[in-house]
Design a protein around this motif. Structure first.
Motif, PDB file in Angstrom:
ATOM      1  N   GLN A   1     -12.598   5.916   8.258  1.00 12.82           N
ATOM      2  CA  GLN A   1     -11.174   5.925   7.702  1.00 12.82           C
ATOM      3  C   GLN A   1     -11.665   5.502   6.036  1.00 12.82           C
ATOM      4  O   GLN A   1     -11.622   4.651   5.683  1.00 12.82           O
ATOM      5  CB  GLN A   1     -10.038   4.874   8.663  1.00 12.82           C
ATOM      6  CG  GLN A   1      -8.867   4.136   8.027  1.00 12.82           C
ATOM      7  CD  GLN A   1      -8.021   3.371   8.904  1.00 12.82           C
ATOM      8  OE1 GLN A   1      -9.000   2.547   9.821  1.00 12.82           O
ATOM      9  NE2 GLN A   1      -6.805   3.792   8.856  1.00 12.82           N
ATOM     10  N   VAL A   2     -11.274   6.255   5.688  1.00 15.60           N
ATOM     11  CA  VAL A   2     -10.835   5.178   4.464  1.00 15.60           C
ATOM     12  C   VAL A   2      -9.358   4.806   3.614  1.00 15.60           C
ATOM     13  O   VAL A   2      -7.606   4.616   4.434  1.00 15.60           O
ATOM     14  CB  VAL A   2     -10.759   5.935   2.985  1.00 15.60           C
ATOM     15  CG1 VAL A   2     -11.801   7.166   3.167  1.00 15.60           C
ATOM     16  CG2 VAL A   2      -9.314   7.524   2.758  1.00 15.60           C
TER      17      VAL A   2
ATOM     18  N   GLN B   1      -4.971   7.598   7.200  1.00 19.87           N
ATOM     19  CA  GLN B   1      -4.636   7.489   9.605  1.00 19.87           C
ATOM     20  C   GLN B   1      -6.557   7.364   9.161  1.00 19.87           C
ATOM     21  O   GLN B   1      -6.797   8.102   8.695  1.00 19.87           O
ATOM     22  CB  GLN B   1      -4.082   8.074   9.762  1.00 19.87           C
ATOM     23  CG  GLN B   1      -2.666   7.791   9.149  1.00 19.87           C
ATOM     24  CD  GLN B   1      -1.581   8.862  10.964  1.00 19.87           C
ATOM     25  OE1 GLN B   1      -2.403  10.740  11.028  1.00 19.87           O
ATOM     26  NE2 GLN B   1      -0.410   8.564  11.272  1.00 19.87           N
ATOM     27  N   ARG B   2      -6.476   7.082   9.828  1.00 21.84           N
ATOM     28  CA  ARG B   2      -8.621   7.685  10.460  1.00 21.84           C
ATOM     29  C   ARG B   2      -8.245   8.928  11.222  1.00 21.84           C
ATOM     30  O   ARG B   2      -7.261   9.323  12.167  1.00 21.84           O
ATOM     31  CB  ARG B   2      -8.632   5.693  11.551  1.00 21.84           C
ATOM     32  CG  ARG B   2      -9.557   5.942  12.660  1.00 21.84           C
ATOM     33  CD  ARG B   2     -10.365   4.788  13.296  1.00 21.84           C
ATOM     34  NE  ARG B   2      -9.958   3.402  13.014  1.00 21.84           N
ATOM     35  CZ  ARG B   2      -9.864   2.529  12.996  1.00 21.84           C
ATOM     36  NH1 ARG B   2     -10.256   1.812  14.257  1.00 21.84           N
ATOM     37  NH2 ARG B   2      -9.562   1.348  12.616  1.00 21.84           N
TER      38      ARG B   2
ATOM     39  N   THR C   1     -16.871   9.340   2.275  1.00 15.72           N
ATOM     40  CA  THR C   1     -17.173   7.684   1.888  1.00 15.72           C
ATOM     41  C   THR C   1     -16.078   7.380   2.470  1.00 15.72           C
ATOM     42  O   THR C   1     -15.208   8.056   3.078  1.00 15.72           O
ATOM     43  CB  THR C   1     -16.962   7.698   0.672  1.00 15.72           C
ATOM     44  OG1 THR C   1     -18.505   7.639  -0.090  1.00 15.72           O
ATOM     45  CG2 THR C   1     -16.932   5.874  -0.188  1.00 15.72           C
ATOM     46  N   ALA C   2     -16.211   6.532   3.597  1.00 11.69           N
ATOM     47  CA  ALA C   2     -15.392   5.928   4.783  1.00 11.69           C
ATOM     48  C   ALA C   2     -15.979   4.444   5.428  1.00 11.69           C
ATOM     49  O   ALA C   2     -17.349   3.946   5.080  1.00 11.69           O
ATOM     50  CB  ALA C   2     -14.722   6.741   5.386  1.00 11.69           C
TER      51      ALA C   2
ATOM     52  N   THR D   1     -18.576   0.326  10.651  1.00 15.26           N
ATOM     53  CA  THR D   1     -20.056   0.353   9.464  1.00 15.26           C
ATOM     54  C   THR D   1     -19.865   1.066   8.345  1.00 15.26           C
ATOM     55  O   THR D   1     -18.868   3.010   8.325  1.00 15.26           O
ATOM     56  CB  THR D   1     -20.717   1.047   9.916  1.00 15.26           C
ATOM     57  OG1 THR D   1     -22.367   0.486   8.914  1.00 15.26           O
ATOM     58  CG2 THR D   1     -21.297   2.307  10.477  1.00 15.26           C
ATOM     59  N   GLN D   2     -19.068   0.717   6.730  1.00 16.63           N
ATOM     60  CA  GLN D   2     -19.052   1.865   5.476  1.00 16.63           C
ATOM     61  C   GLN D   2     -20.354   2.031   5.488  1.00 16.63           C
ATOM     62  O   GLN D   2     -21.868   2.247   5.561  1.00 16.63           O
ATOM     63  CB  GLN D   2     -19.289   0.267   4.567  1.00 16.63           C
ATOM     64  CG  GLN D   2     -19.066   0.939   3.224  1.00 16.63           C
ATOM     65  CD  GLN D   2     -17.281   1.295   3.303  1.00 16.63           C
ATOM     66  OE1 GLN D   2     -16.375   0.993   3.327  1.00 16.63           O
ATOM     67  NE2 GLN D   2     -17.065   2.843   1.954  1.00 16.63           N
ATOM     68  N   VAL D   3     -19.224   3.203   4.750  1.00 16.93           N
ATOM     69  CA  VAL D   3     -21.087   5.330   4.417  1.00 16.93           C
ATOM     70  C   VAL D   3     -20.384   4.835   3.103  1.00 16.93           C
ATOM     71  O   VAL D   3     -18.588   5.741   3.015  1.00 16.93           O
ATOM     72  CB  VAL D   3     -20.451   6.079   5.536  1.00 16.93           C
ATOM     73  CG1 VAL D   3     -21.055   7.311   4.653  1.00 16.93           C
ATOM     74  CG2 VAL D   3     -21.262   5.467   6.796  1.00 16.93           C
TER      75      VAL D   3
END
Length: 115
Positions: free
Chosen positions: A39-40, A44-45, A90-91, A109-111
């Motif tokens: 999700q960004v 929406q996820r 990136t999300a 977890t952030q990527v």
């Protein structure tokens, strides 16, 4: 208390790789399909990849050929190998699973993929 705990996110340059892990813990009597979504902000996820107990997989078109999902049933862990990463990947990545007959989410977890 059962939970899903992700690890492995971080910052990587475009073209690089990351491997996410998600372990199910607690008093578990049933663990079925597991997967990853992302999700960004403001969107929406979206589902990224899923894997059944038997190993059948499916992927979002945007990640086919670059991402690979796998699982270790003995360790109750699902993995997401992400190769050839792009800035648009990136999300926040969330693990999910049918755990004890309920659909559950990890904390995320952030990527971040830099160009």
């Amino acid at each position: 208390q059962v939970q899903l705990v992700e690890s492995g996110g971080g910052l990587v340059q475009a073209g690089g790789s990351l491997r996410l892990s998600c372990a199910a813990s607690g008093s578990i009597f049933s663990l079925n399909r597991m997967g990853w979504a992302r999700q960004v902000p403001g969107k929406q996820r979206e589902s990224v990849a899923n894997i059944t107990t038997g190993g059948s997989t499916d992927y979002a078109d945007s990640v086919k050929g670059r991402f690979s999902i796998s699982r270790d049933n003995a360790k109750r862990t699902v993995y997401l190998q992400m190769n050839s990463l792009k800035p648009e990947d990136t999300a926040v990545y969330y693990c999910n699973a049918y755990l004890n007959y309920r659909f559950r989410w990890g904390q995320g977890t952030q990527v971040t993929v830099s160009s």
